[in-house]
Design a protein around this motif. Structure first.
Motif, short mmCIF file in Angstrom:
data_model
loop_
_atom_site.label_atom_id
_atom_site.label_comp_id
_atom_site.label_asym_id
_atom_site.label_seq_id
_atom_site.Cartn_x
_atom_site.Cartn_y
_atom_site.Cartn_z
N UNK A 194 21.86 0.84 55.64
CA UNK A 194 22.33 1.22 56.67
C UNK A 194 20.60 1.29 58.16
N UNK A 195 21.57 0.28 59.03
CA UNK A 195 20.35 0.59 60.04
C UNK A 195 20.15 2.10 61.06
N UNK A 196 19.41 2.73 60.77
CA UNK A 196 19.45 3.59 61.91
C UNK A 196 18.37 3.84 63.35
N UNK A 197 18.62 5.18 63.86
CA UNK A 197 17.83 4.59 65.31
C UNK A 197 18.26 3.05 66.16
N UNK A 242 18.85 0.24 64.88
CA UNK A 242 18.64 -0.62 64.33
C UNK A 242 16.67 -1.00 64.48
N UNK A 259 15.16 1.39 62.71
CA UNK A 259 14.56 1.38 61.20
C UNK A 259 15.92 0.89 60.52
N UNK A 260 15.15 0.82 59.23
CA UNK A 260 16.72 0.49 57.86
C UNK A 260 16.37 1.87 57.03
N UNK A 261 17.85 2.65 56.56
CA UNK A 261 18.00 3.33 55.83
C UNK A 261 17.98 3.08 54.48
N UNK A 262 17.44 3.08 53.28
CA UNK A 262 18.16 2.90 51.87
C UNK A 262 18.61 3.78 51.36
N UNK A 263 19.95 3.99 50.80
CA UNK A 263 20.50 5.28 50.59
C UNK A 263 21.01 5.24 49.34
N UNK A 264 21.45 6.25 48.93
CA UNK A 264 21.80 6.02 47.49
C UNK A 264 22.50 7.57 48.17
N UNK A 309 22.79 9.00 68.36
CA UNK A 309 22.21 8.43 68.21
C UNK A 309 20.63 7.62 67.37
N UNK A 310 21.07 8.77 66.29
CA UNK A 310 20.10 8.62 65.66
C UNK A 310 20.63 7.49 64.20
N UNK A 318 20.96 10.85 49.60
CA UNK A 318 19.64 10.39 49.72
C UNK A 318 19.14 9.27 50.16
N UNK A 352 14.32 5.45 50.82
CA UNK A 352 13.22 4.77 51.66
C UNK A 352 13.44 4.32 53.00
N UNK A 353 13.06 4.49 54.20
CA UNK A 353 12.98 4.47 55.56
C UNK A 353 12.21 2.76 55.98
N UNK A 354 13.16 2.20 56.33
CA UNK A 354 11.71 1.14 56.41
C UNK A 354 12.11 0.56 58.04
#
Lengths: 330, 251
Positions: A138-141, A143, A145-150, B122-123, B214, B217-219
């Motif tokens: 999911x895009x955060x901030x 877009x 940054x992109x977070x991969x979430x489980x 917005x975060x 959790x 990863x943040x990319x």
């Protein structure tokens, strides 16, 4: 794992299922396929949805569950949320997918909280393993940054950004089942007194396949007519930058960006938009971005696939003509 | 009645976001956190209700690390009466857990008639905490409100949905999430900022339990291939259309 079971809420607007819901159904089929078996259950809610529920079969659900109380006209987040939660409680799925339209964003957290589980919203990609456990992006901030979430909870409740995954038709043997809610209109804490629907057949901004967007370069609200004509030509929905909305030229509902709508159309055409970081945040997941601006240094050109440096008042009419010509040539 | 406003600290919308090198979160160095812009609308609305005599007390509640105190104090300077901070040092907290912590803090207050939240932070931009909090607390919830009128035991609200707007009547207590257009948040005056320092500020603990979700990863966002300038002025239009049709295949 054969007990992978994905429940998909299928949203209806103006008597039709949303494309985003068909995308979610298709994604559910892929999750079940990867798990080596399991089932997909489509859920449709609201008065009259039984008449169109059969259309869902083309996307391969194993079952279609309809809840169509005659008192539930249109969308009511509380009623829809309670109904979907009741169905989910009795079905005990391993995952619930919802399209992340505004109604989907309204609904999904209510359902998840009623089930005592968390949620991952507005995801742009879903990966899954052989056990039907999801890993979502999911895009955060906005877009940046992109977070991969489980998600550890079960069911895993996920809303999926429209236009993020393809729709795939599939064989489905589903019969349509009907259920009744355990409550009535009188039990609701809120009542919709009036709905003012936009008089348009256009796709909503968040799920439009094509978007034509205007910024301060338009110089005034009256000039949006040239963008509307272009949009009309290619069946696009018109959006705007924050500057234009703040100036009162366009309604809030048209705003694209970090404090507006997030869109992911196949084609985004931006005119007279400089490309503030907050605007880019709202449209950077578009598949093809075209920018027209008279300032060659405008940041939007860095995000664009194709750019024209020039006066939009000359370029837009020329583009509309060229596209009309293209259509006439078939 | 009392009005509770939920507040979060976020990086400003024009901040450059740098992903920490280990991919666990963002690099917070140099980030000047602010009150979430949508929460500002919520605070403004609550303070207006108090000024109009519809609310006795405005309580701001935040969940987050110790420096969340600064944005709660901003809200106090805007006119809220007291603040409650639920301390949480987890870098990422899922929406249900935040909603549970807020519901716990709100449950400790008596006479809460209205809870106002920003429609989203917005975060994390989940748009989930408000409706989750309402569901947990057993309150009604209307999202994306742009107008609120508090009556006797109910509120009449106007909300913006996709392609439509709605007039809704909701029983109180209720949770409303604030959309842009609700109001114009005020700037706190120096006198109010000084006064805010003396307003009651409480801290609470909440047992979050095991993480429900959790961040693996943040990319940084995927790099877009550098685009091309097709040309100058309307003369470039035929070439653009050709590229859109034959290369991008979007026409």
């Amino acid at each position: 794992m054969a007990d992978t079971k994905v429940l998909v809420f299928c949203e209806v607007q103006r008597g039709r299922f949303k494309k985003g819901s068909l995308e979610a159904l298709s994604e559910a089929k892929r999750i079940v396929g990867k798990a080596g078996g399991g089932s997909v259950v489509a859920v449709a809610v609201g008065n009259g949805v039984g008449d169109i529920a059969g259309e869902l079969k083309a996307y391969g659900p194993d079952r279609v569950i309809v809840c169509a109380p005659d008192w539930l006209e249109g969308y009511n987040g509380e009623a829809h949320g309670r109904i979907v939660a009741e169905i989910a409680k009795s079905e005990a799925p391993t995952a619930i997918l919802v399209t992340a339209t505004l109604d989907g964003k309204d609904l999904a957290p209510r359902v998840a909280a009623a089930l005592g589980v968390t949620i991952a919203t507005d995801c742009t990609a879903i990966d899954s393993d052989g056990d039907g456990r999801l890993s979502v992006v999911r895009p955060v901030y906005a877009g940046k940054a992109y977070a991969t979430i489980k998600i550890a909870d079960t069911p895993q409740v996920v809303s999926l950004r429209p236009n993020s995954v393809p729709v795939a038709e599939a064989e489905g043997a589903a019969a349509v089942e009907t259920v009744e809610p355990s409550f009535g209109a009188g039990d609701l804490r809120y009542t919709v007194k009036a709905v003012n629907a936009a008089k348009t057949e256009k796709a909503d901004l968040t799920e439009a396949d094509r978007v034509v967007s205007g910024g301060r370069g338009l110089k005034g609200p009256e000039h949006f007519s040239i963008l509307e004509e272009l949009a009309e030509t290619i069946g696009a929905t018109v959006g705007a930058s924050r500057a234009v909305v703040d100036a009162g030229w366009r309604p809030h509902a048209d705003q694209i960006g970090q404090t507006g709508k997030t869109i992911a159309p196949t084609l985004y055409l931006g005119f007279g938009i400089s490309g503030a970081i907050q605007h880019l945040a709202g449209m950077s997941t578009s598949k093809c971005i075209v920018a027209v601006n008279k300032d060659p240094e405008a940041p939007i050109f860095k995000a664009a696939d194709y750019g024209i440096v020039g006066d939009l008042f000359e370029v837009v009419p020329a583009l509309t003509e060229e596209l009309k010509k293209l259509q006439a040539d078939g | 009645m009392k009005v509770v406003v939920c507040c979060k600290r976020v990086p400003p919308t024009d901040a450059r976001i740098k992903v920490a090198s280990d991919g666990s979160g963002i690099d917070e160095e140099g980030v000047q956190f602010v009150l979430n812009p949508y929460d500002e609308f919520a605070v403004e609305e609550a303070v207006k209700l108090k000024e109009a005599g519809k609310a006795e007390e405005v309580i701001v509640v935040g969940v987050g690390p110790a420096d969340t105190a600064a944005v709660l104090k901003n809200a106090l300077a805007m006119g809220a009466d007291r603040a409650v901070l639920v301390k949480d040092d987890a870098g990422y907290r899922d929406p249900l857990s935040i909603a549970r912590a807020l519901a716990d803090a709100i449950g400790a207050e008596e006479g809460v008639g209205l809870v106002l939240c920003g429609r989203q932070s917005v975060d994390q931009q989940s748009l989930a905490v408000g409706p989750m909090l309402a569901t947990i607390a057993g309150m009604g919830c209307v999202m994306d409100v742009v107008k609120v009128e508090v009556g006797d035991g109910t509120a009449s609200v106007h909300r913006e949905a996709e392609g439509r707007s709605e007039d809704i009547e909701v029983k109180l207590p209720a949770v409303l999430t604030a959309q842009r257009g609700l109001n114009e948040p005020r700037y706190a005056k120096l006198k109010e900022i000084l006064k805010a320092k003396k307003k009651p500020f409480a801290e609470r603990e909440f047992d979050f339990g095991e993480p429900r979700a959790t961040i693996e990863k943040l990319s940084p966002p995927p790099e877009r291939q550098a685009g091309k300038i097709v040309g100058d002025g309307p003369g470039a239009v035929p070439e653009l259309v050709k590229l859109l049709r034959d290369e991008a295949k979007v026409l």
